[in-house]
Scaffold this motif. Structure first.
Motif, PDB file in Angstrom:
ATOM      1  N   GLY A 233       0.809  -1.214   0.000  1.00  0.00           N
ATOM      2  CA  GLY A 233       0.000   0.000   0.000  1.00  0.00           C
ATOM      3  C   GLY A 233       0.839   1.259   0.000  1.00  0.00           C
ATOM      4  N   ALA A 234       1.879   1.304   0.820  1.00  0.00           N
ATOM      5  CA  ALA A 234       2.754   2.481   0.868  1.00  0.00           C
ATOM      6  C   ALA A 234       3.491   2.651  -0.453  1.00  0.00           C
ATOM      7  CB  ALA A 234       3.737   2.351   2.021  1.00  0.00           C
ATOM      8  N   ALA A 235       3.929   1.542  -1.049  1.00  0.00           N
ATOM      9  CA  ALA A 235       4.604   1.618  -2.349  1.00  0.00           C
ATOM     10  C   ALA A 235       3.656   2.123  -3.431  1.00  0.00           C
ATOM     11  CB  ALA A 235       5.163   0.245  -2.723  1.00  0.00           C
ATOM     12  N   VAL A 236       2.401   1.705  -3.362  1.00  0.00           N
ATOM     13  CA  VAL A 236       1.397   2.187  -4.322  1.00  0.00           C
ATOM     14  C   VAL A 236       1.202   3.695  -4.177  1.00  0.00           C
ATOM     15  CG1 VAL A 236      -1.070   2.135  -4.881  1.00  0.00           C
ATOM     16  CG2 VAL A 236       0.199  -0.007  -4.615  1.00  0.00           C
ATOM     17  N   CYS A 237       1.093   4.160  -2.932  1.00  0.00           N
ATOM     18  CA  CYS A 237       0.917   5.603  -2.708  1.00  0.00           C
ATOM     19  C   CYS A 237       2.077   6.392  -3.300  1.00  0.00           C
ATOM     20  CB  CYS A 237       0.782   5.887  -1.212  1.00  0.00           C
ATOM     21  SG  CYS A 237      -0.749   5.299  -0.467  1.00  0.00           S
ATOM     22  N   ALA A 238       3.299   5.930  -3.055  1.00  0.00           N
ATOM     23  CA  ALA A 238       4.476   6.633  -3.569  1.00  0.00           C
ATOM     24  C   ALA A 238       4.498   6.636  -5.094  1.00  0.00           C
ATOM     25  CB  ALA A 238       5.741   5.987  -3.021  1.00  0.00           C
ATOM     26  N   ARG A 239       4.173   5.499  -5.692  1.00  0.00           N
ATOM     27  CA  ARG A 239       4.194   5.426  -7.160  1.00  0.00           C
ATOM     28  C   ARG A 239       3.106   6.296  -7.777  1.00  0.00           C
ATOM     29  NH1 ARG A 239       5.807   2.249 -11.608  1.00  0.00           N
ATOM     30  NH2 ARG A 239       4.904   3.332 -13.396  1.00  0.00           N
ATOM     31  N   LEU A 240       1.917   6.277  -7.192  1.00  0.00           N
ATOM     32  CA  LEU A 240       0.836   7.095  -7.736  1.00  0.00           C
ATOM     33  C   LEU A 240       1.164   8.578  -7.616  1.00  0.00           C
ATOM     34  CD1 LEU A 240      -2.364   5.196  -6.544  1.00  0.00           C
ATOM     35  CD2 LEU A 240      -1.207   5.087  -8.764  1.00  0.00           C
TER      36      LEU A 240
ATOM     37  N   ALA B  20      -2.676  -9.628  -8.736  1.00  0.00           N
ATOM     38  CA  ALA B  20      -2.514 -10.798  -7.870  1.00  0.00           C
ATOM     39  C   ALA B  20      -1.026 -11.035  -7.619  1.00  0.00           C
ATOM     40  CB  ALA B  20      -3.157 -12.029  -8.508  1.00  0.00           C
ATOM     41  N   PRO B  21      -0.490 -10.478  -6.534  1.00  0.00           N
ATOM     42  CA  PRO B  21       0.931 -10.676  -6.250  1.00  0.00           C
ATOM     43  C   PRO B  21       1.215 -12.093  -5.758  1.00  0.00           C
ATOM     44  CG  PRO B  21       0.023  -8.753  -5.079  1.00  0.00           C
ATOM     45  CD  PRO B  21      -1.120  -9.576  -5.575  1.00  0.00           C
ATOM     46  N   GLY B  22       2.458 -12.506  -5.958  1.00  0.00           N
ATOM     47  CA  GLY B  22       2.969 -13.674  -5.267  1.00  0.00           C
ATOM     48  C   GLY B  22       3.545 -13.232  -3.925  1.00  0.00           C
ATOM     49  N   THR B  23       4.519 -13.957  -3.418  1.00  0.00           N
ATOM     50  CA  THR B  23       5.151 -13.591  -2.157  1.00  0.00           C
ATOM     51  C   THR B  23       5.999 -12.338  -2.352  1.00  0.00           C
ATOM     52  OG1 THR B  23       5.225 -15.908  -1.478  1.00  0.00           O
ATOM     53  CG2 THR B  23       6.663 -14.380  -0.305  1.00  0.00           C
ATOM     54  N   VAL B  24       5.793 -11.362  -1.487  1.00  0.00           N
ATOM     55  CA  VAL B  24       6.454 -10.060  -1.612  1.00  0.00           C
ATOM     56  C   VAL B  24       7.113  -9.727  -0.276  1.00  0.00           C
ATOM     57  CG1 VAL B  24       6.094  -7.595  -2.089  1.00  0.00           C
ATOM     58  CG2 VAL B  24       4.762  -9.319  -3.324  1.00  0.00           C
ATOM     59  N   TRP B  25       8.244  -9.053  -0.346  1.00  0.00           N
ATOM     60  CA  TRP B  25       8.958  -8.637   0.868  1.00  0.00           C
ATOM     61  C   TRP B  25       8.201  -7.501   1.546  1.00  0.00           C
ATOM     62  CZ3 TRP B  25      12.661 -11.007   3.445  1.00  0.00           C
ATOM     63  CH2 TRP B  25      13.492 -11.911   2.776  1.00  0.00           C
ATOM     64  N   THR B  26       7.344  -7.849   2.494  1.00  0.00           N
ATOM     65  CA  THR B  26       6.616  -6.862   3.300  1.00  0.00           C
ATOM     66  C   THR B  26       6.501  -7.396   4.721  1.00  0.00           C
ATOM     67  OG1 THR B  26       4.376  -7.769   3.027  1.00  0.00           O
ATOM     68  CG2 THR B  26       5.177  -6.301   1.276  1.00  0.00           C
ATOM     69  N   GLY B  27       5.927  -6.595   5.604  1.00  0.00           N
ATOM     70  CA  GLY B  27       5.691  -7.027   6.974  1.00  0.00           C
ATOM     71  C   GLY B  27       4.431  -7.848   7.140  1.00  0.00           C
ATOM     72  N   PHE B  28       3.807  -8.260   6.043  1.00  0.00           N
ATOM     73  CA  PHE B  28       2.548  -9.009   6.098  1.00  0.00           C
ATOM     74  C   PHE B  28       2.729 -10.390   6.713  1.00  0.00           C
ATOM     75  CE2 PHE B  28      -0.369 -12.026   4.026  1.00  0.00           C
ATOM     76  CZ  PHE B  28      -1.595 -11.454   4.324  1.00  0.00           C
TER      77      PHE B  28
ATOM     78  N   ARG C  83       9.880 -15.588   5.592  1.00  0.00           N
ATOM     79  CA  ARG C  83       9.182 -16.442   4.639  1.00  0.00           C
ATOM     80  C   ARG C  83       9.499 -16.099   3.178  1.00  0.00           C
ATOM     81  NH1 ARG C  83       4.335 -16.620   1.783  1.00  0.00           N
ATOM     82  NH2 ARG C  83       3.680 -18.769   1.348  1.00  0.00           N
ATOM     83  N   PRO C  84       9.576 -14.820   2.787  1.00  0.00           N
ATOM     84  CA  PRO C  84       9.915 -14.535   1.387  1.00  0.00           C
ATOM     85  C   PRO C  84      11.239 -15.157   0.949  1.00  0.00           C
ATOM     86  CG  PRO C  84       9.037 -12.584   2.445  1.00  0.00           C
ATOM     87  CD  PRO C  84       9.233 -13.596   3.535  1.00  0.00           C
ATOM     88  N   ALA C  85      12.214 -15.193   1.839  1.00  0.00           N
ATOM     89  CA  ALA C  85      13.489 -15.825   1.495  1.00  0.00           C
ATOM     90  C   ALA C  85      13.332 -17.330   1.389  1.00  0.00           C
ATOM     91  CB  ALA C  85      14.542 -15.468   2.534  1.00  0.00           C
ATOM     92  N   ARG C  86      12.541 -17.916   2.282  1.00  0.00           N
ATOM     93  CA  ARG C  86      12.386 -19.370   2.298  1.00  0.00           C
ATOM     94  C   ARG C  86      11.661 -19.891   1.070  1.00  0.00           C
ATOM     95  NH1 ARG C  86       9.287 -21.435   5.283  1.00  0.00           N
ATOM     96  NH2 ARG C  86       8.235 -19.765   6.430  1.00  0.00           N
ATOM     97  N   VAL C  87      10.708 -19.130   0.550  1.00  0.00           N
ATOM     98  CA  VAL C  87       9.927 -19.629  -0.589  1.00  0.00           C
ATOM     99  C   VAL C  87      10.581 -19.322  -1.925  1.00  0.00           C
ATOM    100  CG1 VAL C  87       7.803 -19.341   0.744  1.00  0.00           C
ATOM    101  CG2 VAL C  87       8.493 -17.558  -0.868  1.00  0.00           C
ATOM    102  N   ALA C  88      11.664 -18.578  -1.910  1.00  0.00           N
ATOM    103  CA  ALA C  88      12.268 -18.127  -3.171  1.00  0.00           C
ATOM    104  C   ALA C  88      12.633 -19.276  -4.096  1.00  0.00           C
ATOM    105  CB  ALA C  88      13.500 -17.274  -2.873  1.00  0.00           C
ATOM    106  N   ALA C  89      13.079 -20.395  -3.521  1.00  0.00           N
ATOM    107  CA  ALA C  89      13.502 -21.527  -4.352  1.00  0.00           C
ATOM    108  C   ALA C  89      12.353 -22.114  -5.156  1.00  0.00           C
ATOM    109  CB  ALA C  89      14.130 -22.603  -3.469  1.00  0.00           C
TER     110      ALA C  89
ATOM    111  N   GLY D 293       9.043 -10.993  -4.574  1.00  0.00           N
ATOM    112  CA  GLY D 293       8.878  -9.706  -5.237  1.00  0.00           C
ATOM    113  C   GLY D 293       9.128  -8.538  -4.307  1.00  0.00           C
ATOM    114  N   ARG D 294       9.211  -7.361  -4.890  1.00  0.00           N
ATOM    115  CA  ARG D 294       9.359  -6.120  -4.137  1.00  0.00           C
ATOM    116  C   ARG D 294       8.056  -5.328  -4.226  1.00  0.00           C
ATOM    117  NH1 ARG D 294      13.699  -6.161  -7.542  1.00  0.00           N
ATOM    118  NH2 ARG D 294      12.869  -4.367  -8.688  1.00  0.00           N
ATOM    119  N   PRO D 295       7.695  -4.611  -3.174  1.00  0.00           N
ATOM    120  CA  PRO D 295       6.456  -3.834  -3.213  1.00  0.00           C
ATOM    121  C   PRO D 295       6.371  -2.906  -4.417  1.00  0.00           C
ATOM    122  CG  PRO D 295       7.305  -3.892  -0.976  1.00  0.00           C
ATOM    123  CD  PRO D 295       8.358  -4.526  -1.845  1.00  0.00           C
ATOM    124  N   GLU D 296       7.493  -2.347  -4.821  1.00  0.00           N
ATOM    125  CA  GLU D 296       7.496  -1.418  -5.955  1.00  0.00           C
ATOM    126  C   GLU D 296       7.080  -2.104  -7.257  1.00  0.00           C
ATOM    127  OE1 GLU D 296       9.817  -0.033  -2.643  1.00  0.00           O
ATOM    128  OE2 GLU D 296       9.994  -1.887  -3.835  1.00  0.00           O
TER     129      GLU D 296
END
Length: 243
Positions: free
Chosen positions: A17-24, A184-192, A198-204, A212-215
């Motif tokens: 959400g914060a990344a969306v606000c910044a991009r918009l 529809a995002p996949g796993t993204v590096w956020t505090g969710f 977990r994002p590092a663990r599922v990368a393989a 993914g990155r929020p941006e």
């Protein structure tokens, strides 16, 4: 004269959400940022928008509460006609197997992830119908088709509902000049995530080999709100590294 863009972003204080606000803001949108509890993070996200030269209001909201949603949009209307909605506020609810999930946690997750999206979309459509159209982008998840077994199948079910909402509502309001799409995002590096690693663990398991990155999600949202997507409605755009 170019149309002024005023977009409501729920769950706008952190992560995607914060990344969306910044991009918009970088793309010329004024933003009304809805947040649930973290006022400090909300103000930081709002300051990012303002530093880009755009107007921003941060509004506390429980999107599962009809009166709170109306307050959010009434506040936004003070800046002008709302032209966009990013339905992003969400929670995971209980983590683990469905057999072990508590009913209160399931109910709250469905209230936020489904009812909240419906209430916000309903109000946005009502306003946009009166003011000349607009665009809605719902944030779903790759979980909607992957199912998230052993983690949160109720969350996956809720996101499948978001996909259905996107398709159905897009057809319902197309004639009013309102586009409705979904990212529809996949796993993204956020505090969710309950597990921050977990994002590092599922990368393989991700074909691209990383989370993914929020941006990267924000870029997809920005495109769907832009004139470049003027003939796109009812789409579920998967941004998941190949999953």
């Amino acid at each position: 004269m170019d149309q002024r863009h005023l977009t409501v972003v729920t769950g706008g204080s952190r992560g995607i959400g914060a990344a969306v606000c910044a991009r918009l803001a970088a793309d010329g949108h004024d933003v009304v940022l809805g947040y649930h509890s973290d006022a400090e993070a909300a103000e930081q996200a709002a300051d990012t928008v303002r530093r880009a030269g755009r107007h921003c209001l941060a509004v506390r909201v429980d999107t599962a509460d009809e009166a709170a949603v109306d307050h959010l949009f009434d506040t936004a209307a003070g800046l002008g006609p709302v032209t966009g909605l990013v339905n992003n506020a969400g929670i995971s609810g209980p983590n683990g197997t469905l057999a072990d999930a508590d009913t209160a946690g399931l109910r709250r997750a469905l209230d936020v992830n489904v009812l909240g999206y419906l209430l916000c979309a309903r109000r946005a459509v009502r306003d946009m119908t009166r003011t000349g159209g607009g665009a809605v982008v719902n944030i779903s998840s790759a979980a909607a088709t992957l199912g998230s077994p052993g983690q949160y199948v109720h969350y996956a079910a809720a996101k499948a509902a978001v996909d259905a909402l996107t398709v159905g509502l897009s057809k319902e309001v197309a004639a009013q000049g309102i586009r409705v799409n979904c990212v529809a995002p996949g796993t993204v590096w956020t505090g969710f995530h309950a597990d921050p690693q977990r994002p590092a663990r599922v990368a393989a398991a991700v074909p691209m080999g990383r989370a993914g990155r929020p941006e990267e999600i924000a870029g997809a949202v920005a495109w769907l709100l832009s004139a470049d997507a003027s003939y796109t409605t009812g789409a579920v755009l998967r941004v998941s590294g190949g999953l």
